[in-house]
Enzyme design. Structure first.
Site, short mmCIF file in Angstrom:
data_model
loop_
_atom_site.label_atom_id
_atom_site.label_comp_id
_atom_site.label_asym_id
_atom_site.label_seq_id
_atom_site.Cartn_x
_atom_site.Cartn_y
_atom_site.Cartn_z
N ASP A 72 -6.76 4.28 -5.03
CA ASP A 72 -7.45 4.09 -3.75
C ASP A 72 -8.16 5.40 -3.46
OD1 ASP A 72 -7.60 2.07 -1.35
OD2 ASP A 72 -7.17 3.97 -0.39
N LYS A 120 0.86 -1.19 0.00
CA LYS A 120 0.00 0.00 0.00
C LYS A 120 0.89 1.23 0.00
CE LYS A 120 -4.55 0.59 0.05
NZ LYS A 120 -5.52 -0.26 -0.67
#
Length: 452
Positions: free
Chosen positions: A167, A127
């Protein structure tokens, strides 16, 4: 935590990461459910599997200098947490938001490892992102920021190394700018990012995937009970891509969706949100970048509740699709009091541990985000396959593969829960089933590859 090995690791994690509450919450949630698997896998401790599972393989932090339209300089922080590559290259989104810090990205990366494992696709977990907020910025300002961000990130990613995606606040615009800068620096055209535009390697259904996949998973949960969505009243939080397409698929399956929200409050539409109304919301949020309060001005059947949450609305099913920790213990109590029988998470860790405990104590259907929102990364994996083959699949093909993947994830969680005795009559502990199923695959790969 009764298992001595699990308890020791938890104490070590708390000591090492005392100032990272989101990461601690995610690790605690997983460790408390892994004990049945750890008890049956004595090979874990001598191979230090839990120790390695809770530590990222690599954390990259860098400065991102950029210039606004007035000629002023700004500096933000950029991050990439490459958490685990045991089953494939790192895969996970980039988030641009003020709340981004190392704790948030470590929790997201940790969850991504198990989520990607559940998809059955060869993807590790990672991430990244920045504390940059694109809201209120011009396209040129966002472009300059993205170019500066990629100027550092490019050296750490690649189609067979680490494949970021979008995201929160990183959509098609941002991915386009990031991809363009990567291509410019590396002088290569490769599938290094997913969520790309359809004109340069993107996949059909990628935008819809997380929301659609969420409802496919929840549909399978209802099937186990001999039910479906027809006539059920559903509350959805958020109004971004996940919420929009979760609502869309619910409408297609005959449910009545009555809420959407954003950070300022929520709207309640007693008549139900139709496809026509939802298309208006898509225009509002994705093009005009407006607030959900405008819905109540456009449609007289709706009311707007400023500063409140959708969980106070009576419903059969609830879908938290906004952000982490949006659904707390008191919210869970409200949902249960109002008759909610199913909660499926579209966001990452939207329910805190106390809220989850309430759902489990009441023995309602509860799906953790690492299982129910895996459709987005699954379709990113399908985009990677299309890029590798230099092919483009039809929307129907991608949607069918997505549906199949979500059915397989559901069945894996269900069967794992049964295998480890995590059922009680008709109650199925999908949370523990998901955590154990995702963990065992990664753990076995780590053992096979030795101490790396």
């Amino acid at each position: 935590m009764k298992n001595a090995y699990v308890n020791r690791i938890w104490e070590e994690v708390k000591a090492k990461n005392a100032n990272e509450p989101e990461f601690l919450q995610a690790v605690e949630e997983v460790l408390t459910t892994l004990e049945p698997a750890v008890d049956k896998m004595p090979e874990l401790e001598p191979n230090a599997i839990l120790e390695r599972m809770v530590e990222p393989e690599r954390v990259i932090m860098f400065r991102v200098p950029w210039m606004d339209d007035a000629g002023n300089y700004h500096v933000n922080r950029g991050f990439r947490v490459q958490f685990n590559s045991a089953i494939g290259p790192y895969k996970g989104g980039l988030r641009f938001s003020k709340e981004v810090n190392l704790s948030v990205l470590k929790f997201l990366g940790f969850e991504q490892v198990l989520k990607n494992s559940l998809t059955t696709l060869p993807m590790g977990g990672g991430k990244g992102g920045s504390d940059f907020d694109p809201h209120g910025k011009s396209d040129k300002e966002v472009m300059r920021f993205c170019q500066s961000f990629m100027t550092e990130l490019y050296r750490h990613i690649g189609a067979d190394v680490d494949v970021p995606a979008g995201d929160k606040n990183v959509g098609g615009r941002e991915i386009g700018y990031l991809f363009g800068q990567y291509k410019r620096i590396r002088d290569e055209y490769t599938g290094v990012l997913t969520g790309k535009g359809l004109t340069f390697g993107g996949s059909l259904i990628r935008t819809e995937a997380t929301g659609y996949g969420l409802i496919y998973f929840a549909r399978e949960m209802l099937k186990v009970k001999g039910q479906d969505f027809k006539g059920k009243t559903c509350v959805v939080s958020g109004s971004g891509n996940v919420a929009q397409y979760a609502a869309e698929k619910l409408i297609q399956l005959g449910a009545k969706v009555v809420t959407l929200s954003d950070s300022s409050g929520y709207i309640y539409d007693a008549d139900g949100i139709t496809q026509e109304k939802l298309d208006w919301v898509k225009e509002l949020k994705c093009v005009k970048r407006g607030r959900i309060s405008e819905y109540a001005k456009q449609f007289p059947s709706a009311k707007y509740f400023e500063g409140k949450k959708v969980w106070e609305v009576k419903c059969d099913c609830a879908f938290p699709c906004a952000t982490q920790n949006e659904l707390l213990e008191a919210d869970a109590e409200m949902l249960l009091k109002n008759g909610c029988k199913l909660v499926a998470e579209g966001a990452n860790m939207p329910s805190d541990n106390a809220a989850v405990a309430k759902f489990q104590a009441a023995k309602i259907m509860y799906a953790p985000g690492k299982a129910s929102n895996a459709g987005g990364v699954a379709t990113s994996g399908l985009e990677m396959s299309q890029n590798s083959e230099r092919l483009s699949w039809s929307a129907a093909e991608v949607d069918a593969k997505l549906d199949s993947i979500m059915c397989n994830i559901h069945d894996n969680c269900l069967n794992t829960a049964k295998r480890f005795g995590l059922t009680d009559g008709e109650y199925i502990n999908y949370q523990a089933g998901a955590n154990i199923a995702g963990f065992v695959k990664v753990a076995e790969a780590m053992i096979a590859q030795g101490l790396v």
